[in-house]
Design a protein around this motif. Structure first.
Motif, PDB file in Angstrom:
ATOM      1  N   UNK A   2       0.830  -1.192   0.000  1.00  0.00           N
ATOM      2  CA  UNK A   2       0.000   0.000   0.000  1.00  0.00           C
ATOM      3  C   UNK A   2       0.872   1.253   0.000  1.00  0.00           C
ATOM      4  N   UNK A   3       0.690   2.081  -1.015  1.00  0.00           N
ATOM      5  CA  UNK A   3       1.455   3.325  -1.138  1.00  0.00           C
ATOM      6  C   UNK A   3       0.535   4.474  -0.766  1.00  0.00           C
ATOM      7  N   UNK A   4       0.786   5.065   0.397  1.00  0.00           N
ATOM      8  CA  UNK A   4      -0.094   6.098   0.921  1.00  0.00           C
ATOM      9  C   UNK A   4       0.568   7.474   0.979  1.00  0.00           C
ATOM     10  N   UNK A   5       1.874   7.532   1.023  1.00  0.00           N
ATOM     11  CA  UNK A   5       2.580   8.784   1.262  1.00  0.00           C
ATOM     12  C   UNK A   5       3.051   9.367  -0.063  1.00  0.00           C
ATOM     13  N   UNK A   6       2.739  10.636  -0.290  1.00  0.00           N
ATOM     14  CA  UNK A   6       3.103  11.307  -1.534  1.00  0.00           C
ATOM     15  C   UNK A   6       4.174  12.353  -1.272  1.00  0.00           C
ATOM     16  N   UNK A   7       5.191  12.331  -2.095  1.00  0.00           N
ATOM     17  CA  UNK A   7       6.224  13.365  -2.069  1.00  0.00           C
ATOM     18  C   UNK A   7       6.147  14.077  -3.408  1.00  0.00           C
ATOM     19  N   UNK A   8       6.151  15.410  -3.359  1.00  0.00           N
ATOM     20  CA  UNK A   8       6.045  16.188  -4.585  1.00  0.00           C
ATOM     21  C   UNK A   8       7.273  17.075  -4.783  1.00  0.00           C
ATOM     22  N   UNK A   9       7.547  17.365  -6.044  1.00  0.00           N
ATOM     23  CA  UNK A   9       8.561  18.349  -6.423  1.00  0.00           C
ATOM     24  C   UNK A   9       7.874  19.335  -7.363  1.00  0.00           C
ATOM     25  N   UNK A  10       8.610  20.289  -7.865  1.00  0.00           N
ATOM     26  CA  UNK A  10       8.033  21.235  -8.819  1.00  0.00           C
ATOM     27  C   UNK A  10       7.685  20.548 -10.137  1.00  0.00           C
ATOM     28  N   UNK A  11       8.278  19.379 -10.388  1.00  0.00           N
ATOM     29  CA  UNK A  11       8.090  18.681 -11.658  1.00  0.00           C
ATOM     30  C   UNK A  11       7.106  17.517 -11.600  1.00  0.00           C
ATOM     31  N   UNK A  12       6.772  17.056 -10.417  1.00  0.00           N
ATOM     32  CA  UNK A  12       5.890  15.896 -10.349  1.00  0.00           C
ATOM     33  C   UNK A  12       5.746  15.371  -8.945  1.00  0.00           C
ATOM     34  N   UNK A  13       5.305  14.132  -8.845  1.00  0.00           N
ATOM     35  CA  UNK A  13       5.107  13.518  -7.542  1.00  0.00           C
ATOM     36  C   UNK A  13       5.348  12.019  -7.624  1.00  0.00           C
ATOM     37  N   UNK A  14       5.498  11.415  -6.452  1.00  0.00           N
ATOM     38  CA  UNK A  14       5.680   9.971  -6.362  1.00  0.00           C
ATOM     39  C   UNK A  14       5.019   9.495  -5.074  1.00  0.00           C
ATOM     40  N   UNK A  15       4.537   8.264  -5.077  1.00  0.00           N
ATOM     41  CA  UNK A  15       3.902   7.709  -3.886  1.00  0.00           C
ATOM     42  C   UNK A  15       4.742   6.572  -3.323  1.00  0.00           C
ATOM     43  N   UNK A  16       4.707   6.466  -2.003  1.00  0.00           N
ATOM     44  CA  UNK A  16       5.545   5.513  -1.292  1.00  0.00           C
ATOM     45  C   UNK A  16       4.747   4.835  -0.188  1.00  0.00           C
ATOM     46  N   UNK A  17       5.234   3.687   0.241  1.00  0.00           N
ATOM     47  CA  UNK A  17       4.705   2.995   1.394  1.00  0.00           C
ATOM     48  C   UNK A  17       5.152   3.775   2.632  1.00  0.00           C
ATOM     49  N   UNK A  18       4.210   4.216   3.445  1.00  0.00           N
ATOM     50  CA  UNK A  18       4.514   5.040   4.606  1.00  0.00           C
ATOM     51  C   UNK A  18       5.445   4.324   5.586  1.00  0.00           C
ATOM     52  N   UNK A  19       5.231   3.051   5.798  1.00  0.00           N
ATOM     53  CA  UNK A  19       6.072   2.299   6.743  1.00  0.00           C
ATOM     54  C   UNK A  19       7.525   2.273   6.289  1.00  0.00           C
ATOM     55  N   UNK A  20       7.755   2.065   4.998  1.00  0.00           N
ATOM     56  CA  UNK A  20       9.131   2.071   4.475  1.00  0.00           C
ATOM     57  C   UNK A  20       9.780   3.433   4.680  1.00  0.00           C
ATOM     58  N   UNK A  21       9.034   4.482   4.360  1.00  0.00           N
ATOM     59  CA  UNK A  21       9.592   5.832   4.485  1.00  0.00           C
ATOM     60  C   UNK A  21       9.922   6.193   5.923  1.00  0.00           C
ATOM     61  N   UNK A  22       9.038   5.863   6.852  1.00  0.00           N
ATOM     62  CA  UNK A  22       9.295   6.229   8.247  1.00  0.00           C
ATOM     63  C   UNK A  22      10.488   5.472   8.818  1.00  0.00           C
ATOM     64  N   UNK A  23      10.786   4.309   8.271  1.00  0.00           N
ATOM     65  CA  UNK A  23      11.951   3.549   8.726  1.00  0.00           C
ATOM     66  C   UNK A  23      13.253   4.029   8.089  1.00  0.00           C
ATOM     67  N   UNK A  24      13.159   4.725   6.969  1.00  0.00           N
ATOM     68  CA  UNK A  24      14.374   5.124   6.252  1.00  0.00           C
ATOM     69  C   UNK A  24      14.588   6.629   6.200  1.00  0.00           C
ATOM     70  N   UNK A  25      13.628   7.421   6.659  1.00  0.00           N
ATOM     71  CA  UNK A  25      13.768   8.873   6.634  1.00  0.00           C
ATOM     72  C   UNK A  25      13.323   9.462   7.967  1.00  0.00           C
ATOM     73  N   UNK A  26      14.250  10.069   8.678  1.00  0.00           N
ATOM     74  CA  UNK A  26      13.891  10.683   9.962  1.00  0.00           C
ATOM     75  C   UNK A  26      12.957  11.874   9.752  1.00  0.00           C
TER      76      UNK A  26
END
Length: 64
Positions: A2-26
C-alpha cells in the motif's frame, strides 16, 4: 504494498509505502509522528532528471 505517502517536487510527484519511508527517513518519520493525518511532503525543488521517480522505483524493488 500500500502506497499512501506522496512526495512532490516542482516537476511531479511519487507515492511511497509510509512504513518504508518512516523507517528510512527521519524527516518523514517526524512528520508522521507529529501530524498523523499528513501523508504528503512537498519538496520545493526542480527535479528535471526525475530523481524522485527513481527513488519511487527503488522503494518498489524495481531496477533503477
Amino acid at each position: 504494498m500500500l502506497k499512501q505517502f506522496t512526495i512532490t517536487t516542482k516537476n511531479g510527484s511519487a507515492t511511497f509505502n509510509t512504513a518504508f519511508l518512516t523507517e528510512t527517513s527521519s524527516t518523514i518519520s517526524n512528520i508522521v509522528k507529529e501530524i498523523h493525518h499528513e501523508l504528503k511532503y512537498d519538496l520545493d525543488i526542480d527535479d528535471p532528471r526525475n530523481v524522485l521517480g527513481k527513488f519511487e522505483k527503488l522503494y518498489q524493488g524495481k531496477k533503477v
